[in-house]
Motif scaffolding. Structure first.
Motif, PDB file in Angstrom:
ATOM      1  N   MET A   1     -31.640   3.591 -30.525  1.00 47.51           N
ATOM      2  CA  MET A   1     -30.218   3.739 -30.372  1.00 47.51           C
ATOM      3  C   MET A   1     -29.747   4.885 -31.270  1.00 47.51           C
ATOM      4  O   MET A   1     -30.150   4.994 -32.414  1.00 47.51           O
ATOM      5  CB  MET A   1     -29.507   2.456 -30.768  1.00 47.51           C
ATOM      6  N   LYS A   2     -28.880   5.687 -30.717  1.00 50.29           N
ATOM      7  CA  LYS A   2     -28.317   6.790 -31.488  1.00 50.29           C
ATOM      8  C   LYS A   2     -26.824   6.556 -31.665  1.00 50.29           C
ATOM      9  O   LYS A   2     -26.129   6.201 -30.714  1.00 50.29           O
ATOM     10  CB  LYS A   2     -28.551   8.118 -30.774  1.00 50.29           C
ATOM     11  N   LEU A   3     -26.366   6.736 -32.893  1.00 48.06           N
ATOM     12  CA  LEU A   3     -24.939   6.655 -33.185  1.00 48.06           C
ATOM     13  C   LEU A   3     -24.394   8.068 -33.287  1.00 48.06           C
ATOM     14  O   LEU A   3     -24.822   8.842 -34.143  1.00 48.06           O
ATOM     15  CB  LEU A   3     -24.683   5.944 -34.515  1.00 48.06           C
ATOM     16  N   ASP A   4     -23.452   8.406 -32.424  1.00 48.07           N
ATOM     17  CA  ASP A   4     -22.764   9.690 -32.522  1.00 48.07           C
ATOM     18  C   ASP A   4     -21.571   9.458 -33.438  1.00 48.07           C
ATOM     19  O   ASP A   4     -20.531   8.953 -33.026  1.00 48.07           O
ATOM     20  CB  ASP A   4     -22.313  10.168 -31.147  1.00 48.07           C
ATOM     21  N   LEU A   5     -21.725   9.799 -34.697  1.00 46.80           N
ATOM     22  CA  LEU A   5     -20.726   9.459 -35.709  1.00 46.80           C
ATOM     23  C   LEU A   5     -19.461  10.286 -35.609  1.00 46.80           C
ATOM     24  O   LEU A   5     -18.419   9.887 -36.126  1.00 46.80           O
ATOM     25  CB  LEU A   5     -21.356   9.547 -37.097  1.00 46.80           C
ATOM     26  N   ALA A   6     -19.532  11.413 -34.926  1.00 41.59           N
ATOM     27  CA  ALA A   6     -18.316  12.203 -34.741  1.00 41.59           C
ATOM     28  C   ALA A   6     -17.352  11.464 -33.813  1.00 41.59           C
ATOM     29  O   ALA A   6     -16.138  11.541 -33.978  1.00 41.59           O
ATOM     30  CB  ALA A   6     -18.662  13.571 -34.170  1.00 41.59           C
ATOM     31  N   ALA A   7     -17.892  10.723 -32.856  1.00 42.88           N
ATOM     32  CA  ALA A   7     -17.059   9.995 -31.898  1.00 42.88           C
ATOM     33  C   ALA A   7     -16.866   8.526 -32.292  1.00 42.88           C
ATOM     34  O   ALA A   7     -16.071   7.826 -31.675  1.00 42.88           O
ATOM     35  CB  ALA A   7     -17.695  10.068 -30.514  1.00 42.88           C
ATOM     36  N   TRP A   8     -17.607   8.067 -33.302  1.00 35.89           N
ATOM     37  CA  TRP A   8     -17.540   6.657 -33.700  1.00 35.89           C
ATOM     38  C   TRP A   8     -16.256   6.399 -34.477  1.00 35.89           C
ATOM     39  O   TRP A   8     -15.914   7.157 -35.381  1.00 35.89           O
ATOM     40  CB  TRP A   8     -18.753   6.310 -34.563  1.00 35.89           C
ATOM     41  N   PRO A   9     -15.531   5.340 -34.174  1.00 32.77           N
ATOM     42  CA  PRO A   9     -14.257   5.091 -34.862  1.00 32.77           C
ATOM     43  C   PRO A   9     -14.453   4.599 -36.298  1.00 32.77           C
ATOM     44  O   PRO A   9     -15.454   3.958 -36.614  1.00 32.77           O
ATOM     45  CB  PRO A   9     -13.615   3.995 -34.001  1.00 32.77           C
ATOM     46  N   ASP A  10     -13.485   4.924 -37.158  1.00 29.67           N
ATOM     47  CA  ASP A  10     -13.495   4.371 -38.519  1.00 29.67           C
ATOM     48  C   ASP A  10     -13.247   2.872 -38.434  1.00 29.67           C
ATOM     49  O   ASP A  10     -12.662   2.367 -37.469  1.00 29.67           O
ATOM     50  CB  ASP A  10     -12.408   5.024 -39.382  1.00 29.67           C
ATOM     51  N   GLY A  11     -13.714   2.160 -39.462  1.00 28.05           N
ATOM     52  CA  GLY A  11     -13.562   0.709 -39.485  1.00 28.05           C
ATOM     53  C   GLY A  11     -14.894   0.041 -39.190  1.00 28.05           C
ATOM     54  O   GLY A  11     -15.957   0.651 -39.265  1.00 28.05           O
ATOM     55  N   THR A  12     -14.831  -1.232 -38.848  1.00 29.08           N
ATOM     56  CA  THR A  12     -16.035  -2.018 -38.582  1.00 29.08           C
ATOM     57  C   THR A  12     -16.129  -2.322 -37.090  1.00 29.08           C
ATOM     58  O   THR A  12     -15.166  -2.758 -36.476  1.00 29.08           O
ATOM     59  CB  THR A  12     -16.016  -3.340 -39.379  1.00 29.08           C
ATOM     60  N   THR A  13     -17.317  -2.063 -36.554  1.00 28.84           N
ATOM     61  CA  THR A  13     -17.569  -2.301 -35.138  1.00 28.84           C
ATOM     62  C   THR A  13     -18.856  -3.108 -35.005  1.00 28.84           C
ATOM     63  O   THR A  13     -19.860  -2.774 -35.641  1.00 28.84           O
ATOM     64  CB  THR A  13     -17.747  -0.971 -34.373  1.00 28.84           C
ATOM     65  N   ALA A  14     -18.829  -4.143 -34.169  1.00 26.42           N
ATOM     66  CA  ALA A  14     -20.027  -4.945 -33.894  1.00 26.42           C
ATOM     67  C   ALA A  14     -20.629  -4.485 -32.576  1.00 26.42           C
ATOM     68  O   ALA A  14     -19.913  -4.124 -31.641  1.00 26.42           O
ATOM     69  CB  ALA A  14     -19.670  -6.420 -33.835  1.00 26.42           C
ATOM     70  N   LYS A  15     -21.954  -4.498 -32.535  1.00 25.57           N
ATOM     71  CA  LYS A  15     -22.637  -4.097 -31.305  1.00 25.57           C
ATOM     72  C   LYS A  15     -23.938  -4.883 -31.203  1.00 25.57           C
ATOM     73  O   LYS A  15     -24.679  -4.995 -32.160  1.00 25.57           O
ATOM     74  CB  LYS A  15     -22.915  -2.595 -31.328  1.00 25.57           C
ATOM     75  N   ASP A  16     -24.201  -5.445 -30.024  1.00 26.03           N
ATOM     76  CA  ASP A  16     -25.463  -6.111 -29.725  1.00 26.03           C
ATOM     77  C   ASP A  16     -26.174  -5.322 -28.639  1.00 26.03           C
ATOM     78  O   ASP A  16     -25.550  -4.891 -27.667  1.00 26.03           O
ATOM     79  CB  ASP A  16     -25.218  -7.540 -29.223  1.00 26.03           C
ATOM     80  N   PHE A  17     -27.473  -5.141 -28.791  1.00 23.30           N
ATOM     81  CA  PHE A  17     -28.238  -4.420 -27.783  1.00 23.30           C
ATOM     82  C   PHE A  17     -29.713  -4.763 -27.927  1.00 23.30           C
ATOM     83  O   PHE A  17     -30.133  -5.408 -28.895  1.00 23.30           O
ATOM     84  CB  PHE A  17     -28.020  -2.908 -27.893  1.00 23.30           C
ATOM     85  N   ASP A  18     -30.494  -4.360 -26.946  1.00 22.17           N
ATOM     86  CA  ASP A  18     -31.940  -4.592 -26.936  1.00 22.17           C
ATOM     87  C   ASP A  18     -32.663  -3.259 -26.892  1.00 22.17           C
ATOM     88  O   ASP A  18     -32.200  -2.310 -26.260  1.00 22.17           O
ATOM     89  CB  ASP A  18     -32.343  -5.422 -25.708  1.00 22.17           C
ATOM     90  N   GLU A  19     -33.799  -3.207 -27.563  1.00 21.57           N
ATOM     91  CA  GLU A  19     -34.669  -2.030 -27.540  1.00 21.57           C
ATOM     92  C   GLU A  19     -36.082  -2.508 -27.233  1.00 21.57           C
ATOM     93  O   GLU A  19     -36.577  -3.446 -27.859  1.00 21.57           O
ATOM     94  CB  GLU A  19     -34.665  -1.296 -28.892  1.00 21.57           C
ATOM     95  N   THR A  20     -36.759  -1.865 -26.296  1.00 14.69           N
ATOM     96  CA  THR A  20     -38.125  -2.243 -25.945  1.00 14.69           C
ATOM     97  C   THR A  20     -39.106  -1.715 -26.993  1.00 14.69           C
ATOM     98  O   THR A  20     -38.779  -0.805 -27.772  1.00 14.69           O
ATOM     99  CB  THR A  20     -38.518  -1.678 -24.567  1.00 14.69           C
ATOM    100  N   GLY A  21     -40.299  -2.265 -26.972  1.00 12.25           N
ATOM    101  CA  GLY A  21     -41.349  -1.763 -27.852  1.00 12.25           C
ATOM    102  C   GLY A  21     -41.655  -0.309 -27.590  1.00 12.25           C
ATOM    103  O   GLY A  21     -41.955   0.453 -28.504  1.00 12.25           O
ATOM    104  N   GLU A  22     -41.539   0.106 -26.333  1.00 11.20           N
ATOM    105  CA  GLU A  22     -41.768   1.505 -25.981  1.00 11.20           C
ATOM    106  C   GLU A  22     -40.669   2.394 -26.560  1.00 11.20           C
ATOM    107  O   GLU A  22     -40.941   3.476 -27.083  1.00 11.20           O
ATOM    108  CB  GLU A  22     -41.813   1.642 -24.461  1.00 11.20           C
TER     109      GLU A  22
END
Length: 182
Positions: free
Chosen positions: A1-22
């Motif tokens: 997962m990549k966070l684009d911090l220029a577009a990411w809002p200030d404050g606290t954000t929760a995120k759930d996601f899945d990443e495969t072994g690959e």
């Protein structure tokens, strides 16, 4: 997962996601990664400082080092990482702390997959066991002593010098037949 911090809002954000072994580039001789890692992430952003906290859970398939049987293991790890967006000239500097990274101001993107890969790989047991009391394989016939009866151990001696002892006994028998003594 990549966070684009220029577009990411200030404050606290929760995120759930899945990443495969690959996706995480997970490779191990003793473990397979058939199921994706479930990641719960809290991103705290304040201007140029970003703190991520979260948990990673993953089911893996390992091979026991004693009996060579495969078994399932669940990994569960909490983590915390910090990043600071800095001028480009400072972004190559090492913070001295693997949990604290510098990101260039011109391209403030944070690829977290390497951190997630590290978390998984460091969570894996170095010598996976299907259970603490695993009896392993018979060194003579290869039977799994957890599941198969093995009677060959009765005919073999357990010491590494057993063959030498047999040779010595044969030598003594030959000497006795020829009337010689040592």
């Amino acid at each position: 997962m990549k966070l684009d911090l220029a577009a990411w809002p200030d404050g606290t954000t929760a995120k759930d996601f899945d990443e495969t072994g690959e996706d995480l580039n997970l490779v191990s001789d003793m473990t397979r990664f058939p199921d994706p890692a479930h990641i719960h992430l809290l991103v705290h952003k304040a201007n140029t400082e970003i703190v991520i906290e979260g948990s990673l859970e993953m089911s893996v398939r390992s091979t026991c080092v004693r009996c060579l049987e495969e078994f399932n293991t669940n990994l569960s790890e909490d983590f915390r990482r910090v990043a600071l967006v800095v001028p480009d000239s400072q972004s190559k500097d090492d913070s001295g702390d693997p949990d604290y990274v510098f990101l260039p101001q011109s391209f403030p993107e944070w690829d977290l997959n390497e951190s997630f890969r590290e978390i998984v790989m460091l969570s894996l047991p170095q010598n996976p066991l299907c259970r603490e009391d695993c009896r392993g394989l018979c060194p003579f016939c290869g039977a799994n002593r957890n599941t198969d009866p093995c009677r060959c151990h009765e005919s073999h001696r357990a010491t590494p010098l057993a063959d030498l002892s047999d040779l010595l006994a044969q030598s003594d028998e030959k000497s006795a037949k020829h009337g010689r003594s040592r």
